[in-house]
Design a protein around this motif. Structure first.
Motif, mmCIF file in Angstrom:
data_model
loop_
_atom_site.group_PDB
_atom_site.id
_atom_site.type_symbol
_atom_site.label_atom_id
_atom_site.label_comp_id
_atom_site.label_asym_id
_atom_site.label_seq_id
_atom_site.Cartn_x
_atom_site.Cartn_y
_atom_site.Cartn_z
ATOM 1 N N ALA A 1 9.093 1.907 -17.958
ATOM 2 C CA ALA A 1 8.691 1.370 -16.767
ATOM 3 C C ALA A 1 9.486 0.571 -15.979
ATOM 4 N N GLU A 2 9.576 1.141 -14.634
ATOM 5 C CA GLU A 2 10.593 0.419 -13.825
ATOM 6 C C GLU A 2 9.718 -0.957 -13.286
ATOM 7 N N VAL A 3 10.174 -2.219 -13.837
ATOM 8 C CA VAL A 3 9.635 -3.310 -13.320
ATOM 9 C C VAL A 3 10.049 -4.011 -12.043
ATOM 10 N N GLY A 4 11.421 -3.557 -11.672
ATOM 11 C CA GLY A 4 12.122 -4.232 -10.641
ATOM 12 C C GLY A 4 13.269 -3.481 -10.419
ATOM 13 N N ASN A 5 13.879 -3.643 -9.060
ATOM 14 C CA ASN A 5 15.140 -3.133 -8.618
ATOM 15 C C ASN A 5 15.548 -3.814 -7.693
ATOM 16 N N ILE A 6 16.982 -3.718 -7.279
ATOM 17 C CA ILE A 6 17.641 -4.252 -6.336
ATOM 18 C C ILE A 6 18.792 -3.270 -5.812
ATOM 19 N N PHE B 1 0.857 -1.127 -0.141
ATOM 20 C CA PHE B 1 -0.061 -0.021 0.041
ATOM 21 C C PHE B 1 0.857 1.322 0.038
ATOM 22 N N ARG B 2 0.691 2.241 -0.957
ATOM 23 C CA ARG B 2 1.269 3.287 -0.894
ATOM 24 C C ARG B 2 0.626 4.721 -1.059
ATOM 25 N N ASP B 3 0.754 5.728 -0.475
ATOM 26 C CA ASP B 3 -0.139 6.911 -0.653
ATOM 27 C C ASP B 3 0.591 7.634 -1.658
HETATM 28 P P1 ATP Z 1 8.821 3.922 -8.560
HETATM 29 O O1 ATP Z 1 10.097 4.745 -8.909
HETATM 30 O O2 ATP Z 1 8.215 3.758 -9.733
HETATM 31 O O3 ATP Z 1 7.903 4.592 -7.430
HETATM 32 P P2 ATP Z 1 10.193 2.825 -6.458
HETATM 33 O O4 ATP Z 1 11.617 3.006 -6.609
HETATM 34 O O5 ATP Z 1 9.304 3.483 -5.130
HETATM 35 O O6 ATP Z 1 9.332 2.629 -7.877
HETATM 36 P P3 ATP Z 1 10.491 -0.061 -4.950
HETATM 37 O O7 ATP Z 1 9.968 0.643 -3.849
HETATM 38 O O8 ATP Z 1 11.818 -0.284 -5.044
HETATM 39 O O9 ATP Z 1 9.921 0.992 -6.123
HETATM 40 O O10 ATP Z 1 9.300 -1.172 -5.363
HETATM 41 C C1 ATP Z 1 9.657 -2.347 -6.196
HETATM 42 C C2 ATP Z 1 9.024 -2.349 -7.298
HETATM 43 O O11 ATP Z 1 7.667 -2.302 -7.110
HETATM 44 C C3 ATP Z 1 9.148 -1.226 -8.356
HETATM 45 O O12 ATP Z 1 10.529 -1.549 -9.228
HETATM 46 C C4 ATP Z 1 8.037 -1.444 -9.139
HETATM 47 O O13 ATP Z 1 8.043 -2.049 -10.248
HETATM 48 C C5 ATP Z 1 6.914 -1.844 -8.186
HETATM 49 N N1 ATP Z 1 6.280 -0.477 -7.662
HETATM 50 C C6 ATP Z 1 6.540 0.622 -6.977
HETATM 51 N N2 ATP Z 1 5.504 1.345 -6.828
HETATM 52 C C7 ATP Z 1 4.599 1.101 -7.427
HETATM 53 C C8 ATP Z 1 3.329 1.552 -7.324
HETATM 54 N N3 ATP Z 1 2.655 2.597 -6.977
HETATM 55 N N4 ATP Z 1 2.311 0.713 -8.387
HETATM 56 C C9 ATP Z 1 2.647 -0.504 -8.930
HETATM 57 N N5 ATP Z 1 4.035 -0.984 -8.804
HETATM 58 C C10 ATP Z 1 4.911 -0.103 -7.983
#
Ligand code: ATP
Ligand code: MG
Length: 406
Positions: free
Chosen positions: A253-258, A133-135
């Motif tokens: 689109a960022e699909v993942g990160n490490i 969940f994110r605001d």
């Molecule tokens: P973004 O820059 O897109 O906000 P983030 O750096 O906040 O991503 P992380 O917290 O590392 O992302 O979350 C891991 C992964 O979850 C991200 O790479 C992305 O694929 C996915 N993700 C992040 N925020 C969202 C969101 N609000 N809705 C859907 N997927 C998300």
């Protein structure tokens, strides 16, 4: 057919994934950034989830399921209660504070502490596939940016930097494999820009206009750079990854990160171990995320045409979309035959026009469309067409199983 596709896309849909997923009967929006996954959508989501799961298991990840509802204390311990702007906070009727998980470092670190006493208990990698969940200020682009979304998040703990970096590389390769299996080409950014003094982190970016990241990428290798974070490179520069090509701009689109989390959380939660020399030490921690629902949206952005979605075979909701044109007995026989052969099949036996059925099949996007009509039976079988091809052909019932079973 449990959910009937809509005749027209939703009015407020600006992106292809939003339009096609709602119209095709995969999801419904409850409010901005919050979706119900309907039967077709849930089937696809589970297939994506399983590919992610298989590759996490393959590098030694231990799957758990951590809670979404968190006590405020753990977020106060890490400092996130005051610093994480997207954290949803709530109060119970007795006045206690809680948070909804936006990530799980605060849960996994004290959890792992229970299972790690000595250096022999490390390394360890724990993951789960759970709703976050994110605001978010702006939920947008269909399921690409939600306020509630499914994430795979893994956390690893190591006795030393070298062991961490070895695992980190394995995770990076596992990620590239996951995205390949999902039919996506992911470019990897080095968010630190390759500077050795900074902690390493990678973002996995898929080129698409529906994405929010501004990147420069290389056609000849998987290198890319996020120019919102790093301004060292310009369009036309030689790719620092392979040296063979020049960098081009794109949205992604960022699909993942490490990430390398260092010792921030292990120190905050006092997760320590006794090393071989009898000393108390803190492990090195890494975290590894994949946006599972966002990835599903990105797949739709990549795999579609003017008629609808074109799912890759391994994640399609069904392999076969079986259309019965007033041949109920034969259709039911073939339907049962496919089910017996363990082929996932959707039967459309609604009493509507052939044209409407064909349009819905294109919209839903299963890999094979099979039509049973008076005409096809007169020609000796059923009509089969791949979603990606224009021409159909008539095959016998036996041939059908061979063709599809492959
Ligand atoms: P973004 O820059 O897109 O906000 P983030 O750096 O906040 O991503 P992380 O917290 O590392 O992302 O979350 C891991 C992964 O979850 C991200 O790479 C992305 O694929 C996915 N993700 C992040 N925020 C969202 C969101 N609000 N809705 C859907 N997927 C998300
Ligand atoms: Mg974010």
């Amino acid at each position: 057919m449990m959910v009937v596709p809509l005749k027209t896309p939703p009015k407020d849909a600006e992106t292809v994934n939003h339009k096609l997923l709602v119209q095709g009967g995969f999801v419904r929006q409850l409010m901005a950034g919050v979706y119900t996954y309907l039967p077709f959508g849930l089937r696809v989501l589970k297939k994506i989830e399983n590919i992610v799961r298989e590759e996490m298991d393959a590098i030694g990840g231990e799957e758990v399921l951590m809670p979404m509802l968190h006590p405020a204390e753990i977020w106060k311990t890490s400092g996130g209660w005051d610093s994480v702007d997207v954290l949803f906070k709530l109060k119970s009727r007795t006045g206690k504070d809680y948070a909804l998980g936006q990530s799980q470092e605060e849960v996994v670190t004290p959890l792992t502490k229970e299972f790690v006493q000595s250096y022999r208990d490390l390394p360890r990698a724990v993951y789960h596939i759970q709703w976050k969940f994110r605001d978010e200020l702006r939920a947008k682009s269909g399921i690409l940016r939600g306020r509630e979304f499914l994430m795979k998040d893994m956390y690893s703990f190591h006795t030393n930097q070298e062991d961490f970096e070895k695992f980190y590389e394995e995770a990076k390769q596992a990620y590239l494999k996951i995205f390949r299996r999902l039919g996506l080409t992911a470019k990897t950014t080095e968010a630190s820009g390759g500077s050795f003094s900074e902690k390493v982190s990678y973002e996995f970016e898929v080129l698409t206009d529906a994405g929010e990241a501004n990147i420069l990428y290389c056609d000849s290798c998987d290198y890319c750079v996020n120019i919102d974070d790093i301004n060292t490179f310009r369009e036309g520069d030689t790719c620092p990854g392979c040296g063979k090509d020049t960098l081009k701009p794109s949205l992604a689109a960022e699909v993942g990160n490490i990430f390398d989390l260092g010792q921030k959380y292990v120190r905050a939660f006092d997760l320590s171990y006794i090393d071989a020399d009898g000393q108390k030490k803190y492990p090195i921690m890494g975290c590894y995320g994949i946006g599972v629902t966002r990835t599903m949206g990105v797949i739709v952005e990549k795999y579609n045409d003017e008629k609808g979605i074109m799912w890759p075979d391994n994640i399609a909701p069904f392999k076969v979309h079986l259309i019965d044109l007033r041949q109920p007995e034969k259709s039911s026989e073939i339907y049962k035959g496919l089910l017996e052969a363990k082929i996932e099949v959707l039967l459309d036996d609604r009493d509507i026009s052939p044209g409407e059925k064909f349009a819905d099949a294109d919209l839903i996007g299963c890999p094979f469309r099979v039509v049973i009509s008076e005409k096809s039976l007169a020609q000796g079988g059923v009509e089969i067409k791949r979603r990606s091809e224009r021409e159909s052909k008539i095959v016998s019932q036996e041939e059908l199983l061979n063709l599809i079973g492959e």
